[in-house]
Design a protein around this motif. Structure first.
Motif, mmCIF file in Angstrom:
data_model
loop_
_atom_site.group_PDB
_atom_site.id
_atom_site.type_symbol
_atom_site.label_atom_id
_atom_site.label_comp_id
_atom_site.label_asym_id
_atom_site.label_seq_id
_atom_site.Cartn_x
_atom_site.Cartn_y
_atom_site.Cartn_z
ATOM 1 N N ARG A 267 -11.392 10.435 -8.099
ATOM 2 C CA ARG A 267 -10.432 10.182 -7.589
ATOM 3 C C ARG A 267 -10.004 10.513 -6.240
ATOM 4 N NH1 ARG A 267 -8.744 11.505 -12.944
ATOM 5 N NH2 ARG A 267 -6.434 12.567 -11.898
ATOM 6 N N ASP A 268 -9.668 11.540 -6.316
ATOM 7 C CA ASP A 268 -9.403 11.866 -4.429
ATOM 8 C C ASP A 268 -10.674 10.866 -3.509
ATOM 9 O OD1 ASP A 268 -7.509 13.444 -5.566
ATOM 10 O OD2 ASP A 268 -8.566 15.676 -5.645
ATOM 11 N N LEU A 269 -12.503 10.972 -3.961
ATOM 12 C CA LEU A 269 -12.710 10.992 -2.981
ATOM 13 C C LEU A 269 -12.872 9.247 -2.794
ATOM 14 C CD1 LEU A 269 -15.537 10.615 -1.602
ATOM 15 C CD2 LEU A 269 -16.477 10.630 -3.493
ATOM 16 N N ARG A 270 -11.841 8.198 -3.843
ATOM 17 C CA ARG A 270 -11.739 7.535 -3.790
ATOM 18 C C ARG A 270 -10.365 6.723 -2.816
ATOM 19 N NH1 ARG A 270 -10.105 3.743 -9.182
ATOM 20 N NH2 ARG A 270 -12.577 4.353 -9.577
ATOM 21 N N ASP A 271 -9.434 7.767 -2.945
ATOM 22 C CA ASP A 271 -8.332 7.762 -2.352
ATOM 23 C C ASP A 271 -8.558 7.933 -0.755
ATOM 24 O OD1 ASP A 271 -6.869 6.980 -4.035
ATOM 25 O OD2 ASP A 271 -6.063 9.507 -4.444
ATOM 26 N N LEU A 272 -9.995 8.601 -0.255
ATOM 27 C CA LEU A 272 -10.043 8.434 0.952
ATOM 28 C C LEU A 272 -10.736 7.889 1.345
ATOM 29 C CD1 LEU A 272 -11.283 12.715 0.965
ATOM 30 C CD2 LEU A 272 -9.465 11.755 1.616
ATOM 31 N N THR A 273 -11.505 7.163 0.550
ATOM 32 C CA THR A 273 -12.504 6.088 1.490
ATOM 33 C C THR A 273 -11.969 4.665 1.569
ATOM 34 O OG1 THR A 273 -13.251 5.610 -0.774
ATOM 35 C CG2 THR A 273 -14.733 6.706 0.111
ATOM 36 N N ARG A 274 -10.944 4.291 0.252
ATOM 37 C CA ARG A 274 -10.131 3.125 0.537
ATOM 38 C C ARG A 274 -8.478 3.790 1.880
ATOM 39 N NH1 ARG A 274 -7.806 1.912 -5.797
ATOM 40 N NH2 ARG A 274 -9.663 1.241 -6.181
ATOM 41 N N TYR A 275 -8.454 4.729 1.774
ATOM 42 C CA TYR A 275 -8.247 4.935 3.214
ATOM 43 C C TYR A 275 -8.699 4.621 4.665
ATOM 44 C CZ TYR A 275 -4.747 7.009 7.048
ATOM 45 O OH TYR A 275 -3.510 7.800 7.671
ATOM 46 N N ARG A 276 -9.998 5.234 4.393
ATOM 47 C CA ARG A 276 -10.729 4.824 5.919
ATOM 48 C C ARG A 276 -10.881 2.924 6.184
ATOM 49 N NH1 ARG A 276 -15.550 3.194 7.154
ATOM 50 N NH2 ARG A 276 -16.682 3.485 8.904
ATOM 51 N N SER A 277 -11.102 2.442 4.799
ATOM 52 C CA SER A 277 -11.053 0.720 5.474
ATOM 53 C C SER A 277 -9.742 0.036 5.769
ATOM 54 C CB SER A 277 -11.188 -0.080 3.709
ATOM 55 O OG SER A 277 -12.814 1.178 3.813
ATOM 56 N N LYS A 278 -8.610 0.808 5.524
ATOM 57 C CA LYS A 278 -7.447 0.362 6.040
ATOM 58 C C LYS A 278 -7.514 1.076 7.728
ATOM 59 C CE LYS A 278 -5.353 -1.223 2.279
ATOM 60 N NZ LYS A 278 -5.178 -2.284 2.378
ATOM 61 N N MET A 279 -7.828 2.400 7.495
ATOM 62 C CA MET A 279 -8.150 2.754 9.155
ATOM 63 C C MET A 279 -8.748 1.681 10.263
ATOM 64 S SD MET A 279 -6.321 5.497 9.594
ATOM 65 C CE MET A 279 -6.286 6.900 10.119
ATOM 66 N N VAL A 280 -9.840 1.298 9.425
ATOM 67 C CA VAL A 280 -11.035 0.810 10.163
ATOM 68 C C VAL A 280 -10.196 -0.894 10.585
ATOM 69 C CG1 VAL A 280 -13.311 -0.879 9.745
ATOM 70 C CG2 VAL A 280 -13.111 1.645 9.200
ATOM 71 N N GLN A 281 -9.860 -1.696 9.385
ATOM 72 C CA GLN A 281 -8.864 -2.739 9.278
ATOM 73 C C GLN A 281 -7.967 -2.327 10.627
ATOM 74 O OE1 GLN A 281 -7.049 -3.914 6.156
ATOM 75 N NE2 GLN A 281 -9.684 -3.479 5.280
ATOM 76 N N ALA A 282 -7.217 -1.350 11.220
ATOM 77 C CA ALA A 282 -6.633 -0.921 11.541
ATOM 78 C C ALA A 282 -6.631 -1.225 13.363
ATOM 79 C CB ALA A 282 -5.580 0.062 11.192
#
Length: 248
Positions: A95-110
């Protein structure tokens, strides 16, 4: 037997819920996956009960007058009959890894959003670099953008020194593309977006290091996903974080 009691959502109240369930010998708990509101309850009860997370769409009751009490009775009835298929909730590390990968996706979109904003400002300033450059954010494009932001006069010699590879053959076209109506306002706006872009890229690099550290115990499974044609390393880690290590 049916026992009804209402609890709050603070940690103290949820610990009270845990004690209440223990007093009644309740070993199985089912809850509805509504937004992120199930997560605090899950965090407290995890380890003390067998938890089942129900898909809200699949267990909704008949329309009409509804209340939390009625929903609780309905979920308990469905679970007793074995009619609820629990959603997959992986271990805490996943779950922690998932939080990080999802946040990375948001950062790439930004990052993409900031690049698009710079593109729009260049068009507003009659700067047509993208007509002759496929990647405005490569080494050559970043060098030219830096000159634009600094307000320097860019001549043929400067462009030749900045651009790389096949772009050296396009120096006359690039000079023509740089001949626009660039105002101070444009340079300041580009600088604002550029600073944010650089910050985001730095944060993504730091985030990827944390992702790699979290993913290290699961390298073998990630490499198996990475071996599939068309899936690169970042996507492999993201897929693993979403599906977990126990895929049937």
């Amino acid at each position: 037997q049916c026992h009804l009691k209402t609890f709050g959502t603070t940690t103290r109240e949820l610990l009270g819920l845990q004690d209440w369930l223990s007093e009644h010998g309740c070993l199985e708990v089912v809850m509805e996956s509504t937004g992120v509101f199930w997560k605090p309850v899950w965090n407290i009860l995890e380890g003390s009960c067998d938890l089942v997370l129900a898909n809200a769409q699949r267990v909704k009751n008949m329309p009409g007058r509804k209340s939390d009490m009625q929903d609780a009775r309905w979920l308990a009835q469905l679970h007793r009959c074995g009619l609820i298929e629990g959603s997959m909730v992986p271990e805490q590390d996943i779950r922690d890894l998932r939080d990080l990968t999802r946040y990375r996706s948001k950062m790439v979109q930004a990052v993409t959003a900031e690049k698009n904003r710079i593109h729009k400002i260049l068009q507003d300033a009659n700067i047509k670099l993208t007509t002759f450059m496929s990647d405005l954010y490569g080494v050559s494009g970043r060098g030219l953008l830096q000159k634009i932001m600094d307000g320097e006069v860019v001549d043929e010699v400067a462009v030749k020194n900045l651009v790389k590879t096949r772009l050296k053959k396009k120096v006359p076209q690039l000079l023509d593309a740089l001949n626009g109506k660039l105002r101070r306002h444009h340079r300041e706006m580009i600088r604002d977006h550029w600073d944010h872009l650089v910050y985001l890229e730095k944060r993504i690099t730091e985030l990827e290091a944390r992702i790699e550290a979290k993913a290290e115990p699961y390298l073998e499974m990630i490499e198996q996903i990475d071996s599939i044609p068309g899936i690169e390393r970042t996507s492999a880690v993201t897929i693993f974080a979403e599906v977990g290590p126990h895929v049937a």
